[in-house]
Motif scaffolding. Structure first.
Motif, PDB file in Angstrom:
ATOM      1  N   MET A   1      10.244 -20.821  19.321  1.00 53.65           N
ATOM      2  CA  MET A   1      10.402 -20.279  17.994  1.00 53.65           C
ATOM      3  C   MET A   1      11.598 -19.334  17.972  1.00 53.65           C
ATOM      4  SD  MET A   1       7.517 -18.464  15.699  1.00 53.65           S
ATOM      5  CE  MET A   1       7.911 -16.803  15.271  1.00 53.65           C
ATOM      6  N   ALA A   2      12.374 -19.401  16.915  1.00 47.77           N
ATOM      7  CA  ALA A   2      13.561 -18.561  16.779  1.00 47.77           C
ATOM      8  C   ALA A   2      13.162 -17.107  16.560  1.00 47.77           C
ATOM      9  CB  ALA A   2      14.403 -19.045  15.606  1.00 47.77           C
ATOM     10  N   THR A   3      14.060 -16.223  16.947  1.00 42.99           N
ATOM     11  CA  THR A   3      13.830 -14.798  16.740  1.00 42.99           C
ATOM     12  C   THR A   3      13.884 -14.478  15.250  1.00 42.99           C
ATOM     13  OG1 THR A   3      14.887 -14.328  18.850  1.00 42.99           O
ATOM     14  CG2 THR A   3      14.681 -12.504  17.305  1.00 42.99           C
ATOM     15  N   LYS A   4      12.951 -13.646  14.804  1.00 44.09           N
ATOM     16  CA  LYS A   4      12.922 -13.247  13.402  1.00 44.09           C
ATOM     17  C   LYS A   4      13.885 -12.090  13.168  1.00 44.09           C
ATOM     18  CE  LYS A   4       8.222 -14.651  12.442  1.00 44.09           C
ATOM     19  NZ  LYS A   4       7.008 -14.336  11.689  1.00 44.09           N
ATOM     20  N   THR A   5      14.466 -12.066  12.002  1.00 46.38           N
ATOM     21  CA  THR A   5      15.319 -10.959  11.587  1.00 46.38           C
ATOM     22  C   THR A   5      14.424  -9.858  11.030  1.00 46.38           C
ATOM     23  OG1 THR A   5      17.122 -12.474  11.051  1.00 46.38           O
ATOM     24  CG2 THR A   5      17.192 -10.271  10.036  1.00 46.38           C
ATOM     25  N   SER A   6      14.539  -8.673  11.598  1.00 47.75           N
ATOM     26  CA  SER A   6      13.722  -7.548  11.156  1.00 47.75           C
ATOM     27  C   SER A   6      14.372  -6.816   9.991  1.00 47.75           C
ATOM     28  CB  SER A   6      13.514  -6.548  12.295  1.00 47.75           C
ATOM     29  OG  SER A   6      12.707  -7.115  13.288  1.00 47.75           O
ATOM     30  N   ILE A   7      13.535  -6.398   9.063  1.00 45.25           N
ATOM     31  CA  ILE A   7      13.963  -5.569   7.939  1.00 45.25           C
ATOM     32  C   ILE A   7      13.084  -4.322   7.969  1.00 45.25           C
ATOM     33  CG2 ILE A   7      14.200  -5.385   5.436  1.00 45.25           C
ATOM     34  CD1 ILE A   7      14.314  -8.472   5.371  1.00 45.25           C
ATOM     35  N   SER A   8      13.692  -3.175   8.211  1.00 45.35           N
ATOM     36  CA  SER A   8      12.910  -1.942   8.251  1.00 45.35           C
ATOM     37  C   SER A   8      12.857  -1.318   6.864  1.00 45.35           C
ATOM     38  CB  SER A   8      13.497  -0.956   9.267  1.00 45.35           C
ATOM     39  OG  SER A   8      14.817  -0.630   8.924  1.00 45.35           O
ATOM     40  N   VAL A   9      11.640  -1.005   6.441  1.00 47.22           N
ATOM     41  CA  VAL A   9      11.399  -0.425   5.123  1.00 47.22           C
ATOM     42  C   VAL A   9      10.596   0.853   5.319  1.00 47.22           C
ATOM     43  CG1 VAL A   9      10.353  -0.791   2.858  1.00 47.22           C
ATOM     44  CG2 VAL A   9      11.366  -2.723   4.078  1.00 47.22           C
ATOM     45  N   TRP A  10      11.149   1.965   4.913  1.00 50.17           N
ATOM     46  CA  TRP A  10      10.454   3.249   5.018  1.00 50.17           C
ATOM     47  C   TRP A  10      10.046   3.683   3.627  1.00 50.17           C
ATOM     48  CZ3 TRP A  10      13.750   6.564   8.910  1.00 50.17           C
ATOM     49  CH2 TRP A  10      13.786   5.902  10.147  1.00 50.17           C
ATOM     50  N   LEU A  11       8.763   3.894   3.456  1.00 52.29           N
ATOM     51  CA  LEU A  11       8.210   4.236   2.149  1.00 52.29           C
ATOM     52  C   LEU A  11       7.557   5.606   2.158  1.00 52.29           C
ATOM     53  CD1 LEU A  11       6.427   0.845   1.408  1.00 52.29           C
ATOM     54  CD2 LEU A  11       8.707   1.559   0.691  1.00 52.29           C
ATOM     55  N   SER A  12       7.524   6.210   1.000  1.00 54.73           N
ATOM     56  CA  SER A  12       6.785   7.455   0.835  1.00 54.73           C
ATOM     57  C   SER A  12       5.303   7.125   0.876  1.00 54.73           C
ATOM     58  CB  SER A  12       7.122   8.103  -0.508  1.00 54.73           C
ATOM     59  OG  SER A  12       8.474   8.456  -0.561  1.00 54.73           O
ATOM     60  N   ALA A  13       4.543   7.897   1.635  1.00 51.60           N
ATOM     61  CA  ALA A  13       3.099   7.674   1.737  1.00 51.60           C
ATOM     62  C   ALA A  13       2.471   7.854   0.373  1.00 51.60           C
ATOM     63  CB  ALA A  13       2.490   8.637   2.749  1.00 51.60           C
ATOM     64  N   ARG A  14       1.596   6.933   0.005  1.00 53.30           N
ATOM     65  CA  ARG A  14       1.011   6.945  -1.326  1.00 53.30           C
ATOM     66  C   ARG A  14      -0.475   7.203  -1.335  1.00 53.30           C
ATOM     67  NH1 ARG A  14       4.688   2.821  -1.379  1.00 53.30           N
ATOM     68  NH2 ARG A  14       5.797   2.739  -3.321  1.00 53.30           N
ATOM     69  N   ASP A  15      -1.129   7.236  -0.219  1.00 52.03           N
ATOM     70  CA  ASP A  15      -2.597   7.292  -0.194  1.00 52.03           C
ATOM     71  C   ASP A  15      -3.153   8.411  -1.062  1.00 52.03           C
ATOM     72  OD1 ASP A  15      -2.713   5.081   1.366  1.00 52.03           O
ATOM     73  OD2 ASP A  15      -2.971   6.171   3.236  1.00 52.03           O
ATOM     74  N   SER A  16      -2.517   9.555  -1.075  1.00 56.71           N
ATOM     75  CA  SER A  16      -3.037  10.666  -1.858  1.00 56.71           C
ATOM     76  C   SER A  16      -2.798  10.473  -3.353  1.00 56.71           C
ATOM     77  CB  SER A  16      -2.389  11.976  -1.408  1.00 56.71           C
ATOM     78  OG  SER A  16      -0.999  11.924  -1.623  1.00 56.71           O
ATOM     79  N   CYS A  17      -1.956   9.513  -3.706  1.00 54.33           N
ATOM     80  CA  CYS A  17      -1.613   9.300  -5.118  1.00 54.33           C
ATOM     81  C   CYS A  17      -2.355   8.115  -5.726  1.00 54.33           C
ATOM     82  CB  CYS A  17      -0.110   9.039  -5.251  1.00 54.33           C
ATOM     83  SG  CYS A  17       0.910  10.337  -4.570  1.00 54.33           S
ATOM     84  N   ARG A  18      -3.127   7.392  -4.934  1.00 49.13           N
ATOM     85  CA  ARG A  18      -3.789   6.181  -5.436  1.00 49.13           C
ATOM     86  C   ARG A  18      -4.866   6.539  -6.445  1.00 49.13           C
ATOM     87  NH1 ARG A  18      -4.493   1.655  -1.090  1.00 49.13           N
ATOM     88  NH2 ARG A  18      -4.232   0.434  -2.943  1.00 49.13           N
ATOM     89  N   THR A  19      -4.912   5.749  -7.496  1.00 50.18           N
ATOM     90  CA  THR A  19      -5.909   5.990  -8.536  1.00 50.18           C
ATOM     91  C   THR A  19      -6.863   4.820  -8.703  1.00 50.18           C
ATOM     92  OG1 THR A  19      -4.380   5.143 -10.210  1.00 50.18           O
ATOM     93  CG2 THR A  19      -4.387   7.536  -9.822  1.00 50.18           C
ATOM     94  N   THR A  20      -6.644   3.734  -7.952  1.00 48.30           N
ATOM     95  CA  THR A  20      -7.515   2.562  -8.056  1.00 48.30           C
ATOM     96  C   THR A  20      -7.853   2.068  -6.657  1.00 48.30           C
ATOM     97  OG1 THR A  20      -5.772   0.898  -8.029  1.00 48.30           O
ATOM     98  CG2 THR A  20      -6.316   1.880 -10.172  1.00 48.30           C
TER      99      THR A  20
END
Length: 78
Positions: A1-20
């Protein structure tokens, strides 16, 4: 299997903001993206929204920033 191209995504943590109890839209979007584009690997890292700008700045100085970084503000109103 070919090597996958990685895409790094850094997000602001949302757990404290979840309403549903709905699944996180980001997790759903990444799963769907992987299904459509198996040659990529999206790697998500979540950090406190207040610290994210400094974390990304230090990464840029030391080892390279993520491909995508989210900066959010919880401030409401004018």
């Amino acid at each position: 299997m070919a090597t996958k191209t990685s895409i790094s995504v850094w997000l602001s943590a949302r757990d404290s903001c979840r309403t549903t109890d709905e699944p996180d839209i980001v997790v759903t979007a990444v799963r769907e993206f992987h299904e459509q584009h198996p040659e990529y690997l999206v790697e998500i890292k979540a950090s406190d929204h207040c610290r994210m700008p400094g974390i990304v700045a230090r990464a840029a100085e030391q080892r390279g920033p993520p491909h995508i970084a989210e900066f959010t503000s919880l401030r409401r109103g004018p």
